[in-house]
Design a protein around this motif. Structure first.
Motif, PDB file in Angstrom:
ATOM      1  N   UNK A   1     -19.065 -11.952 -32.407  1.00 26.83           N
ATOM      2  CA  UNK A   1     -19.953 -11.029 -31.698  1.00 26.83           C
ATOM      3  C   UNK A   1     -19.658 -11.030 -30.196  1.00 26.83           C
ATOM      4  N   UNK A   2     -19.036 -12.104 -29.715  1.00 27.58           N
ATOM      5  CA  UNK A   2     -18.597 -12.200 -28.326  1.00 27.58           C
ATOM      6  C   UNK A   2     -17.160 -12.699 -28.336  1.00 27.58           C
ATOM      7  N   UNK A   3     -16.409 -12.345 -27.298  1.00 24.66           N
ATOM      8  CA  UNK A   3     -15.038 -12.851 -27.183  1.00 24.66           C
ATOM      9  C   UNK A   3     -15.039 -14.282 -26.674  1.00 24.66           C
ATOM     10  N   UNK A   4     -16.059 -14.604 -25.886  1.00 27.63           N
ATOM     11  CA  UNK A   4     -16.167 -15.972 -25.356  1.00 27.63           C
ATOM     12  C   UNK A   4     -17.613 -16.233 -24.960  1.00 27.63           C
ATOM     13  N   UNK A   5     -18.027 -17.475 -25.138  1.00 29.17           N
ATOM     14  CA  UNK A   5     -19.341 -17.911 -24.676  1.00 29.17           C
ATOM     15  C   UNK A   5     -19.151 -18.853 -23.496  1.00 29.17           C
TER      16      UNK A   5
ATOM     17  N   UNK B   1     -11.786  -5.709 -30.770  1.00 27.59           N
ATOM     18  CA  UNK B   1     -10.970  -4.586 -30.310  1.00 27.59           C
ATOM     19  C   UNK B   1     -11.783  -3.671 -29.397  1.00 27.59           C
ATOM     20  N   UNK B   2     -13.072  -3.521 -29.706  1.00 29.61           N
ATOM     21  CA  UNK B   2     -13.920  -2.663 -28.861  1.00 29.61           C
ATOM     22  C   UNK B   2     -14.093  -3.254 -27.469  1.00 29.61           C
ATOM     23  N   UNK B   3     -14.092  -4.610 -27.354  1.00 27.15           N
ATOM     24  CA  UNK B   3     -14.159  -5.227 -26.038  1.00 27.15           C
ATOM     25  C   UNK B   3     -12.938  -4.827 -25.208  1.00 27.15           C
ATOM     26  N   UNK B   4     -11.765  -4.846 -25.845  1.00 21.85           N
ATOM     27  CA  UNK B   4     -10.525  -4.559 -25.128  1.00 21.85           C
ATOM     28  C   UNK B   4     -10.486  -3.135 -24.590  1.00 21.85           C
ATOM     29  N   UNK B   5     -11.161  -2.224 -25.263  1.00 23.14           N
ATOM     30  CA  UNK B   5     -11.165  -0.831 -24.792  1.00 23.14           C
ATOM     31  C   UNK B   5     -11.770  -0.717 -23.396  1.00 23.14           C
TER      32      UNK B   5
END
Length: 344
Positions: free
Chosen positions: A336-340, A203-207
């Protein structure tokens, strides 16, 4: 060259050095891989939950690169061109292929790159010319590595449309697919969007995308619906493949609503649905399978999304060297990551 090889029978993944493949057929293209993504399907393959080739082969079905060599009959690309590769193929002979549905082809599905044939987790990849798409200069090779998942979104968007601007939309799951759906919806002018995701890191990535969307956990989503009996959605897009999440989304659909099942669940997983409830609310449920004839459309989406949306840092994408695959897979599994993405 370096490669990540997987053996279907033993479920063993290995980092190895193997010879560079040679162009031996007139229609073949040798691509020097630049970026190659790790998909949720790859994790399912490695864990043995998704059918793949029994023998040893190179994984990876989301990759971009530069044409290194072409066969004598190749005319759509030339050496030095930036390209992306569509990993999904059909036999081009059966009824499904001739009716524009190659993703249902019983033979073609067994030839898909990175699942039933060598893919892009390697320095070089040998592919048929009809699966190669040239990239415009405006699209970077980093952005191009997202062409395959975006082509699947493009197919889903065609099935989901029309979605009037102002519709109340729920996106379930904020992995990279959920994040890309968020980008697509915002690009199309949608502002009444809620995203449900249990992992607060995601969720923090999306911010960072600064869409202004309502970002909640499934618990918070349940609390909102309990507090307000009119808390419903016109469209629910599930990107999780998690049955309880799908059931929660289905319960929150308003009358006449649409449920798009985009995430891939484990084989055998089931959801509970009351047919009378579907009738009473006139609910439409459909699923999206890969990207039939939508790879060209993904190029248009890549151009339209651009750096505003396709920034790796904003999307929570982290780049790894191929030899560090264990770190990449661990970070992805832990959320920890959305994508590698592997950099070759």
């Amino acid at each position: 060259m370096e490669a990540l090889r997987f053996t279907g029978k033993t479920k063993k993944l290995e980092y190895v050095q193997i010879p560079i493949p040679k162009v031996s057929q007139p229609n073949q293209v040798l691509v020097k891989v630049a970026f190659s993504g790790v998909c949720g399907t790859d994790l399912h393959i490695i864990s043995g939950d998704f059918p793949c080739l029994d023998e040893t082969f190179t994984l990876g079905h989301e990759f971009s690169g530069t044409v290194y060599e072409v066969g004598s009959a190749v005319h759509n690309v030339k050496k030095g061109d930036k390209v992306v590769v569509d990993p999904n193929d059909g036999c081009r002979c059966c009824d499904f292929c001739h009716s524009g549905k190659p993703h249902f082809c019983k033979i073609g599905g067994k030839t898909n790159l990175g699942v039933h044939n060598n893919g892009g987790w390697s320095t070089y990849a040998l592919v048929p010319d009809h699966l190669v798409q040239k990239l415009p200069e405006s699209i970077t090779l980093q952005q191009g590595s997202l062409a395959e998942p975006i082509s699947c979104l493009s197919h889903g968007w065609d099935m989901l449309s029309p979605v009037p601007v102002g519709s109340r939309i729920l996106v379930i799951g904020a992995g990279i697919i959920g994040s890309l759906w968020v980008c697509l919806l915002h690009l199309q002018g949608h502002r009444k969007v809620t995203v449900s995701e249990p992992n607060v890191n995601r969720l923090s990535f999306l911010k960072k995308l600064e869409t202004g969307y309502d970002l909640v956990t499934p618990t918070q989503l349940g609390e909102k619906s309990t507090a307000d009996p009119n808390y419903h959605f016109d469209v629910v897009i599930d990107c999780s493949g998690f049955c309880p999440a799908i059931e929660q989304g289905l319960s929150l659909l308003d009358k006449g609503g649409k449920l798009c099942c985009f995430g891939i669940p484990p084989p055998g997983a089931k959801i509970s649905v009351a047919p009378f409830d579907l009738y009473d609310r006139e609910i439409t449920i459909f699923a999206v399978k890969v990207n039939p004839y939508s790879f060209v459309k993904s190029i248009g989406f890549l151009e339209a999304l651009g750096q505003k949306y396709l920034d790796y840092e904003k999307l929570g994408i982290q780049v790894f060297d191929l030899k560090d695959y264990q770190k990449a897979l661990s970070a992805l599994k832990a959320g920890q990551v959305a994508k590698a993405v592997f950099r070759l």
